[in-house]
Design a protein around this motif. Structure first.
Motif, PDB file in Angstrom:
ATOM      1  N   HIS B 162      16.807  -1.788  61.791  1.00  0.00           N
ATOM      2  CA  HIS B 162      15.874  -2.893  61.870  1.00  0.00           C
ATOM      3  C   HIS B 162      14.614  -2.748  61.216  1.00  0.00           C
ATOM      4  CE1 HIS B 162      13.320  -5.503  64.321  1.00  0.00           C
ATOM      5  NE2 HIS B 162      12.413  -4.751  64.096  1.00  0.00           N
ATOM      6  N   VAL B 163      14.526  -3.995  60.317  1.00  0.00           N
ATOM      7  CA  VAL B 163      13.474  -4.216  59.360  1.00  0.00           C
ATOM      8  C   VAL B 163      12.391  -4.691  59.970  1.00  0.00           C
ATOM      9  CG1 VAL B 163      13.023  -4.830  57.082  1.00  0.00           C
ATOM     10  CG2 VAL B 163      15.162  -3.737  57.473  1.00  0.00           C
ATOM     11  N   ARG B 164      11.444  -4.298  60.001  1.00  0.00           N
ATOM     12  CA  ARG B 164      10.185  -4.902  60.770  1.00  0.00           C
ATOM     13  C   ARG B 164       9.755  -6.104  60.049  1.00  0.00           C
ATOM     14  NH1 ARG B 164       6.351  -3.014  64.324  1.00  0.00           N
ATOM     15  NH2 ARG B 164       7.276  -0.986  64.173  1.00  0.00           N
ATOM     16  N   GLU B 252      29.410  -1.136  50.780  1.00  0.00           N
ATOM     17  CA  GLU B 252      29.170  -0.893  52.295  1.00  0.00           C
ATOM     18  C   GLU B 252      27.506  -0.848  52.715  1.00  0.00           C
ATOM     19  OE1 GLU B 252      31.010  -1.018  55.034  1.00  0.00           O
ATOM     20  OE2 GLU B 252      32.587  -1.511  53.433  1.00  0.00           O
ATOM     21  N   TYR B 253      26.937  -0.401  51.747  1.00  0.00           N
ATOM     22  CA  TYR B 253      25.315  -0.218  51.614  1.00  0.00           C
ATOM     23  C   TYR B 253      24.623  -1.568  51.343  1.00  0.00           C
ATOM     24  CZ  TYR B 253      26.308   4.888  52.360  1.00  0.00           C
ATOM     25  OH  TYR B 253      26.776   6.048  52.764  1.00  0.00           O
ATOM     26  N   SER B 254      25.102  -2.280  50.520  1.00  0.00           N
ATOM     27  CA  SER B 254      24.780  -3.450  50.217  1.00  0.00           C
ATOM     28  C   SER B 254      24.829  -4.489  51.342  1.00  0.00           C
ATOM     29  CB  SER B 254      25.676  -4.155  48.929  1.00  0.00           C
ATOM     30  OG  SER B 254      25.419  -3.295  47.765  1.00  0.00           O
ATOM     31  N   VAL B 255      26.147  -4.266  51.951  1.00  0.00           N
ATOM     32  CA  VAL B 255      26.388  -5.209  53.263  1.00  0.00           C
ATOM     33  C   VAL B 255      25.250  -4.731  54.142  1.00  0.00           C
ATOM     34  CG1 VAL B 255      28.099  -5.674  54.856  1.00  0.00           C
ATOM     35  CG2 VAL B 255      28.817  -5.548  52.668  1.00  0.00           C
ATOM     36  N   LEU B 256      25.277  -3.673  54.376  1.00  0.00           N
ATOM     37  CA  LEU B 256      24.139  -3.177  55.352  1.00  0.00           C
ATOM     38  C   LEU B 256      22.677  -3.770  55.050  1.00  0.00           C
ATOM     39  CD1 LEU B 256      23.983   0.555  56.797  1.00  0.00           C
ATOM     40  CD2 LEU B 256      21.990  -0.335  55.564  1.00  0.00           C
ATOM     41  N   ALA B 257      22.149  -3.617  53.896  1.00  0.00           N
ATOM     42  CA  ALA B 257      21.175  -4.172  53.487  1.00  0.00           C
ATOM     43  C   ALA B 257      21.002  -5.853  53.672  1.00  0.00           C
ATOM     44  CB  ALA B 257      20.707  -3.790  52.053  1.00  0.00           C
ATOM     45  N   ALA B 258      21.985  -6.284  53.207  1.00  0.00           N
ATOM     46  CA  ALA B 258      22.140  -7.717  53.656  1.00  0.00           C
ATOM     47  C   ALA B 258      21.940  -8.225  55.021  1.00  0.00           C
ATOM     48  CB  ALA B 258      23.341  -8.190  53.000  1.00  0.00           C
ATOM     49  N   SER B 259      22.481  -7.538  55.898  1.00  0.00           N
ATOM     50  CA  SER B 259      22.500  -7.843  57.179  1.00  0.00           C
ATOM     51  C   SER B 259      21.197  -7.325  57.883  1.00  0.00           C
ATOM     52  CB  SER B 259      23.509  -7.193  58.281  1.00  0.00           C
ATOM     53  OG  SER B 259      23.212  -5.767  57.923  1.00  0.00           O
ATOM     54  N   ALA B 260      20.380  -6.247  57.423  1.00  0.00           N
ATOM     55  CA  ALA B 260      19.117  -5.892  57.666  1.00  0.00           C
ATOM     56  C   ALA B 260      18.206  -6.985  57.414  1.00  0.00           C
ATOM     57  CB  ALA B 260      18.738  -4.624  57.463  1.00  0.00           C
ATOM     58  N   LEU B 261      18.235  -7.428  56.088  1.00  0.00           N
ATOM     59  CA  LEU B 261      17.403  -8.293  55.505  1.00  0.00           C
ATOM     60  C   LEU B 261      17.565  -9.831  56.224  1.00  0.00           C
ATOM     61  CD1 LEU B 261      17.361  -7.429  51.913  1.00  0.00           C
ATOM     62  CD2 LEU B 261      15.518  -7.269  53.507  1.00  0.00           C
ATOM     63  N   VAL B 398      11.622  -5.286  42.291  1.00  0.00           N
ATOM     64  CA  VAL B 398      12.877  -4.422  42.368  1.00  0.00           C
ATOM     65  C   VAL B 398      12.528  -3.193  43.244  1.00  0.00           C
ATOM     66  CG1 VAL B 398      14.577  -3.269  41.021  1.00  0.00           C
ATOM     67  CG2 VAL B 398      13.311  -4.980  39.854  1.00  0.00           C
ATOM     68  N   VAL B 399      13.714  -3.024  44.099  1.00  0.00           N
ATOM     69  CA  VAL B 399      13.442  -1.914  45.058  1.00  0.00           C
ATOM     70  C   VAL B 399      14.619  -0.914  44.804  1.00  0.00           C
ATOM     71  CG1 VAL B 399      13.706  -1.145  47.523  1.00  0.00           C
ATOM     72  CG2 VAL B 399      12.552  -3.170  46.854  1.00  0.00           C
ATOM     73  N   ASP B 400      14.296   0.228  44.086  1.00  0.00           N
ATOM     74  CA  ASP B 400      15.435   1.248  43.829  1.00  0.00           C
ATOM     75  C   ASP B 400      15.933   1.888  45.304  1.00  0.00           C
ATOM     76  OD1 ASP B 400      17.377   2.772  42.655  1.00  0.00           O
ATOM     77  OD2 ASP B 400      15.854   4.173  41.461  1.00  0.00           O
ATOM     78  N   TRP B 401      16.867   1.848  45.746  1.00  0.00           N
ATOM     79  CA  TRP B 401      17.316   2.396  46.961  1.00  0.00           C
ATOM     80  C   TRP B 401      18.327   3.421  46.812  1.00  0.00           C
ATOM     81  CZ3 TRP B 401      21.248   0.188  51.025  1.00  0.00           C
ATOM     82  CH2 TRP B 401      21.341   0.902  52.110  1.00  0.00           C
ATOM     83  N   ASN B 402      17.857   4.516  47.282  1.00  0.00           N
ATOM     84  CA  ASN B 402      18.541   5.896  47.216  1.00  0.00           C
ATOM     85  C   ASN B 402      19.460   5.823  48.399  1.00  0.00           C
ATOM     86  OD1 ASN B 402      19.913   8.365  47.300  1.00  0.00           O
ATOM     87  ND2 ASN B 402      18.355   9.519  46.474  1.00  0.00           N
ATOM     88  N   VAL B 403      20.785   5.581  48.545  1.00  0.00           N
ATOM     89  CA  VAL B 403      21.365   5.318  49.877  1.00  0.00           C
ATOM     90  C   VAL B 403      21.558   6.388  50.917  1.00  0.00           C
ATOM     91  CG1 VAL B 403      22.559   3.478  48.977  1.00  0.00           C
ATOM     92  CG2 VAL B 403      23.561   5.729  48.961  1.00  0.00           C
ATOM     93  N   GLU B 404      20.775   7.703  50.216  1.00  0.00           N
ATOM     94  CA  GLU B 404      20.815   8.759  51.166  1.00  0.00           C
ATOM     95  C   GLU B 404      19.632   8.811  52.047  1.00  0.00           C
ATOM     96  OE1 GLU B 404      23.219  11.387  51.217  1.00  0.00           O
ATOM     97  OE2 GLU B 404      24.297  10.526  49.877  1.00  0.00           O
ATOM     98  N   HIS B 405      18.558   7.743  51.806  1.00  0.00           N
ATOM     99  CA  HIS B 405      17.372   7.793  52.499  1.00  0.00           C
ATOM    100  C   HIS B 405      17.721   6.340  53.373  1.00  0.00           C
ATOM    101  CE1 HIS B 405      15.369   9.763  49.012  1.00  0.00           C
ATOM    102  NE2 HIS B 405      15.962  10.665  49.879  1.00  0.00           N
ATOM    103  N   LEU B 411      12.287   0.385  52.164  1.00  0.00           N
ATOM    104  CA  LEU B 411      11.929  -1.005  52.259  1.00  0.00           C
ATOM    105  C   LEU B 411      10.378  -1.156  52.473  1.00  0.00           C
ATOM    106  CD1 LEU B 411      13.484  -3.524  51.448  1.00  0.00           C
ATOM    107  CD2 LEU B 411      13.498  -4.078  53.751  1.00  0.00           C
ATOM    108  N   ALA B 412      10.147  -0.374  53.618  1.00  0.00           N
ATOM    109  CA  ALA B 412       8.757  -0.259  54.184  1.00  0.00           C
ATOM    110  C   ALA B 412       7.858   0.190  53.085  1.00  0.00           C
ATOM    111  CB  ALA B 412       8.544   0.434  55.431  1.00  0.00           C
TER     112      ALA B 412
END
Lengths: 166, 429
Positions: B162-164, B252-261, B398-405, B411-412
């Protein structure tokens, strides 16, 4: 399922016993040993649930019965052995199929119907065989040949019909 | 060898022996076998006439959620004394329970096979159902492939965090009220400016300090209007930019980010479209609300990375899909030759936000810790930093996302504040 499995062993014993009695009647002790070995081997493969050794044992039983007939052993025992062998072979296959199916709906009803069918086939087989043993018809060569050809053609059609279904 | 063939061979053998040895009693031995064979023919199964109905507990679930599948088989033909029905769940699903059943089916009788499936993200298509009818002695059989009954597919949707709120500021918005500042004065929350008081303006908005300096007129505060916007989500599905490890893929992480956004933007009332850019273009037309959310999630469930010679670079991003000056969100690990195309997008007036799952950190975790790999990772990280700097200079966020986080936390932190107003070519005003 358990009934089918138990009946497999009963019919194996019955078939083997019929052959043993036939061969023992004539004092052919080496063949008695061969019959006993076949019976034991069949029972073992039925216990282990192996398909092809059971088929081999069934073929051996029919072969031993045929030899017994040729050797003029009591034909009645030989017929009983073949009927019991056929029943054991069919029962074993049915029990194995039931056991290998992941899920069986109303297994008891299925087994009951199968046993009724088998019982009917066995009863009919014994009755027809008994009748055949009572009837003695002498045929000359040509009618015998004609009957033989008819038997061959009829069987061929029967088998091809069954195979076509598959 | 089939059982019927074996019986026939035995009968032929006995008959042959009887004729050659002139021993008619051998034919008596063949009689039980002939009767058994005849019983097989008499009771041979007819062609199975079955109606198959597949019921899924739900045709859309989250990852790892079990779904009960019920296969109802109704015999619309004559009675079948033995029939084995085998359902074919997709190999990509993990199955609990039995998918096949052996049964006897009377005419108009119905049987049910129930099992559960669970799986990873994807669109899992159920295949046709196999049925095999036999007689009790197994002397003949009929196999039938029954067409796959509806529903055909189970959608396992990506598990989106959930992204606020994601702060965006496109240059053009739509007319409906929303949450995105429009740079136009009117009703709103944020102070925008001061203008002459007009009759019907609410007295509580009169700016008394300014009015005090101009005795001949009253002045009133104006607020910045907030509207909804067009948001185009672009998921980069090119295989060459999505690092792949033995058991997981960066995609898979790109898909996860896209669905959240997508869920976050739609919740704010925006009009959201989705473009999957990889082996081919998979375009989900823009829309609002829950229905659009479902469409996007299903498109993301189907999404797979792939290679295409045409879509190897980002130069073929179809800008005609997105309204002019709208907000674009590109979710891509990026590669060194991508920035010029993204800068070109900026020059066309699009507001561009890039969410970049970090492939260097992703791969680094799976590799042994040697000095060579450490050096290679540093060089790759420096290249990424340079790429990001070029993009930021052109006004791309640009948001650099280390997928371990966690994505929502990254994003917040990165997008907590409203973005600055920037000119199309990236010069901060």
């Amino acid at each position: 399922m358990k009934t089918a499995r138990r009946l497999t062993f009963v019919t194996i014993s019955l078939g083997t016993l019929a052959l043993l009695l036939g061969y023992a009647h004539d004092g052919q002790w080496p063949w008695v040993a061969a019959v006993a070995g076949t019976g034991l081997g069949w029972a073992a493969s039925a216990w282990l649930g192996r398909e092809w050794p059971e088929t081999l044992a069934f073929v051996a039983t029919v072969g031993l019965a045929a030899r017994g007939v040729v050797q003029s052993l009591p034909t009645g025992w030989m017929v009983v052995a073949v009927v019991a062998g056929l029943s054991a072979w069919t029962l074993g296959h049915f029990a194995r199929r039931m056991a290998s199916a992941p899920q069986v709906q109303d297994a008891d009803r299925l087994a009951r119907r199968f046993l009724l069918r088998l019982l009917a086939v066995d009863a009919l087989s014994l009755a027809v065989a008994a009748l055949a043993l009572l009837i003695d018809i002498r045929l000359t060569f040509l009618p015998a040949l004609t009957l033989g050809v008819l038997l061959f053609l009829g069987l061929t059609r029967l088998v091809s019909a069954l195979r076509r279904e598959t | 060898m089939r059982r019927s063939t074996l019986l026939a061979v035995l009968i032929y053998g006995l008959a042959f022996a009887a004729f050659t040895l002139f021993e008619g009693r051998l034919l008596v031995l063949a009689l039980p076998l002939i009767i058994a064979l005849a019983a097989g023919l008499l009771y041979r199964p007819q062609k199975p006439c079955l109606r198959v109905e597949r019921v899924l507990e739900s045709d859309r679930v989250g990852e790892g959620v079990p779904v009960a599948v019920t296969l109802r088989v109704t015999n619309e033909g004559p009675a079948l004394e033995e029939i084995a029905v085998q359902d074919a769940p997709p190999a990509t699903l993990h199955v609990n329970g039995n998918t096949s059943m052996l049964m006897a089916l009377a005419s108009d009788e119905t049987a049910e096979i129930t099992y559960t499936v669970e799986g990873r993200r994807g669109c899992h298509v159920f295949e046709s159902v196999q049925a095999e009818a036999r007689d009790h002695f197994d002397l003949s059989a009929r196999r039938e492939t029954l067409p796959a009954p509806e529903p055909l597919a189970l959608y396992v949707l990506p598990a989106a965090p959930h992204v606020r709120r994601v702060a965006i500021r496109p240059r053009q918005t739509r007319v409906y009220a929303g949450s995105i500042p429009t740079r136009v004065g009117g009703a709103g929350i944020e102070f925008f400016g001061v203008r002459l008081y007009q009759p019907s303006d609410p007295p509580r908005h009169i700016n008394w300090k300014v009015s005090a300096r101009h005795t001949e007129a009253l002045f009133t505060n104006e607020f910045e209007q907030e509207h909804v916007a067009d948001v185009g989500l672009i998921v980069d599905a090119r295989q060459r930019v999505n690092a792949m490890l033995a058991n997981r893929e960066l995609f898979e992480y790109s898909v996860l980010a896209a669905s959240a956004l997508a869920q976050a933007f739609l919740q704010e009332g925006n009009r959201v479209g989705l473009l999957l850019y990889g082996r081919f273009l998979d375009w989900t037309t823009p829309g609002y609300g829950k229905y659009q959310r479902e469409r996007i999630l299903r498109a993301l469930a189907r999404a797979e990375s792939g290679e295409s010679q045409v879509f190897d670079g980002l130069q073929y991003l179809p800008t005609r899909y997105f309204p002019a000056k709208s907000q674009l969100v590109l979710i891509s690990p990026l590669c060194a030759d991508d920035p010029p195309f993204l800068i070109a997008l900026r020059s066309q007036g699009y507001e561009l936000l890039v969410i970049s799952p970090n492939p260097v950190a992703f791969e680094r975790k799976a590799l042994p810790d040697t000095p060579e790999i450490g050096l290679a990772a540093r060089i790759a990280a420096i290249e990424r930093t340079i790429t990001f700097r070029r993009l930021r200079q052109a006004g791309v966020r640009v948001v650099d996302w280390n997928v371990e986080h966690a994505f929502e936390r990254t994003l917040a932190t990165a997008l907590a504040h409203q973005p600055p107003r920037v000119r199309p070519l990236g010069i901060v005003r």
